[in-house]
Design an enzyme around this catalytic site. Structure first.
Site, PDB file in Angstrom:
ATOM      1  CE  LYS A  63      -0.227   3.087   6.624  1.00  0.00           C
ATOM      2  NZ  LYS A  63       0.490   4.367   6.449  1.00  0.00           N
ATOM      3  CB  SER A  67       2.656   3.734   3.189  1.00  0.00           C
ATOM      4  OG  SER A  67       2.361   4.501   4.346  1.00  0.00           O
ATOM      5  CB  SER A 101       1.703   7.621   4.104  1.00  0.00           C
ATOM      6  OG  SER A 101       2.846   7.112   3.484  1.00  0.00           O
TER       7      SER A 101
END
Ligand code: GLN
Length: 493
Positions: free
Chosen positions: A79, A154, A178
């Site tokens: 990420k 997210s 997330s």
């Protein structure tokens, strides 16, 4: 079967037995990325040259007969809120669009030490604030199961990458859901470790008392392998705890007969999609048949959890994001004097959701309101933690849905922040309590989208969560399936 369809464990075995080289493995994933990325857009930055370089090194070391890490040569996606030395790290924000960190996060260094080629940095909601990856400053990511749907967020880029076969393993971060929520939307496993299990050094801070880095994977064993790489004490993060790291992947046997299971009533609420509830009860029924003690119980503070989270997380964010002023980091919008430079830079550099959170947080922390909002929220947090402590006296494992719905439509909740916040209702109390929690695939809904079930255990019981996940895989109840989307010619984005 193509290499990109294999699990990390299978790839590890093929590499160890020299049936394939790391260069071949990475090459296959790079081809797959080229094929499907135009439809999904899971990555902000691709790093093919670096991945091939790491693969070459691993192959050379293997030829020399060196003893390598089991995941050496198995590629990974990360990420874009974890710092990567000399590789752009944007955090999904215009503010950091051109930020090139001079150092790597400890987890990234750990992946490198294990010899895992980095395929790229994945898309995310700006500063990890969101539940759909639609808050990325750059572009949206699409769900590989249905490209009109969000991948969750997210960490949506990481989840979509695994599900579409663009990487066998990935890292995300979970502040209030997330990792778990996008894992459930994309039909893969996603683990939020105990707060303090994994170093946050080099993770761009959102809400420091909640942020945790966690793995995405296709199987319990893969998840265990990756968790072992990133876990452990790090002197660079004073909140990481000096506790031994179990050999997670070696301890996956479970006797369900010895388990006391509590079904969290609020996480199988009547307001949830009926098929999701049914899927959870079906899984729980299996454990019961195999001898587990199963009982429903209530975590009545769940409703307050959402309110507490949306005061605590923005409060911490308002402080953490104070550093983005155009001087020390990233974007600078210019201006006639220092004040106008600060406000122009922050006004243009941050997106709407980030600004909303900074305003809420600043308000909640301001002199006249601190006691009424922030302090109250912290008290609720303590009460929630106590509820969990009480629950773990009665149960080894807590279960429920990961999310009230399957993946929702692109644009469906963007105009309604409260609806967006509610999509993490099942994930937030675990995060406030600091306990580990894992989302596992639990079948396919009649709408064709994957369903996720959430397993939660007491602090540092990640091994129990992984054992339960492995048990469900063996019974056939939890199998990671591949989306069979036919992508139209030419891309859709
Ligand atoms: N969706 C939640 C939020 O917007 C959780 C985000 C996260 O875990 N990073 O804050």
């Amino acid at each position: 079967m193509k290499l990109y369809e294999k699990t990390a464990d299978e790839l590890s075995r093929l590499l160890k037995n020299k049936e394939v080289s790391a260069i071949e493995v990475v090459g296959d994933f790079l081809d797959r990325i080229e094929e499907v990325e135009p439809y999904l857009k899971a990555f902000i930055t691709h790093t093919p040259a670096l991945a091939l370089e790491t693969a070459r090194e691993v192959d050379n070391r293997r030829v020399k007969g060196e003893v390598l890490h089991p995941l050496a040569g198995v590629p990974v996606a990360v990420k874009d809120n974890m710092c990567t030395e000399n590789i752009r790290t944007t955090c999904g924000s215009k503010m950091l669009e051109n930020y090139i960190p001079p150092y790597s996060a400890s987890v990234v260094a750990a992946l490198q030490n294990a010899g895992m080629p980095l395929l790229g940095k994945t898309n995310m909601d700006e500063f990890a604030m969101g539940s759909s990856t639609e808050n990325s400053a750059f572009f949206i990511t699409r769900n590989p199961w249905n490209t009109d749907r969000v991948p969750g967020g997210s960490s949506g880029g990481s989840a979509a990458a695994i599900s579409a076969g663009m990487a066998p393993l990935a890292l995300g971060s979970d502040t209030g859901g997330s990792v778990r929520q996008p894992a459930s939307f994309c039909g893969v496993l996603g683990l939020r470790p105990t707060y303090g299990r994994v170093s946050r050094y080099g993770l761009i801070a959102f809400a420091s008392s909640l942020d945790q880095i966690g793995p995405f994977a296709l199987t319990a064993r893969d998840c265990a392998l990756l968790l072992s790489v990133i876990s452990g004490h790090d002197p660079l993060d004073s909140t990481s705890l000096p506790k031994d790291v179990p050999a997670y992947a070696e301890e996956l046997e479970l006797n369900p007969g010895s388990l006391r299971v509590g079904v969290i009533r609020e996480n199988v609420s009547d307001h949830f999609d009926a098929e999701i509830k049914e899927a959870v009860y079906k899984m729980v029924g299996k454990m019961e048949k195999d001898g587990a003690m199963v009982e429903e119980f209530s975590l009545p503070l769940t409703d307050y959890g959402l309110g507490a989270y949306y005061l605590i997380a923005p409060s911490e964010a308002s402080s953490n994001l104070g550093r983005y002023d155009g001087v020390r980091y990233g974007y600078n919008a210019g201006g006639d004097d220092i004040e106008s430079m600060f406000s122009k830079t922050r006004g243009v550099g941050f997106g709407a959701e980030v600004k909303r959170r900074i305003m809420i947080g600043t308000y909640a922390l301001s002199a006249g309101y601190y006691d009424a909002y922030y302090l109250k929220a912290m008290k609720v947090r303590t009460m929630i933690r106590r509820d969990y402590e009480a629950a773990f006296k009665k149960y080894d494992l807590l279960v429920g849905a990961t999310s009230p719905t399957t993946a929702f439509g692109i644009g469906e909740k963007t105009d309604d922040p409260l609806q967006m916040y509610l999509s993490d209702i099942c994930n937030i109390t675990d995060a406030l309590a600091g306990v580990p929690s894992l989302s596992i695939p639990s079948g396919i809904h009649s709408n064709g989208l994957p369903i996720g079930m959430q397993l939660t255990a007491s602090p540092f019981s990640e091994n129990l969560l992984l054992k339960v996940a492995s048990y469900f895989e063996k019974t056939g109840a939890s199998l990671t399936e591949r989306p069979l989307v036919e992508f139209p010619e030419g891309g859709i984005i």
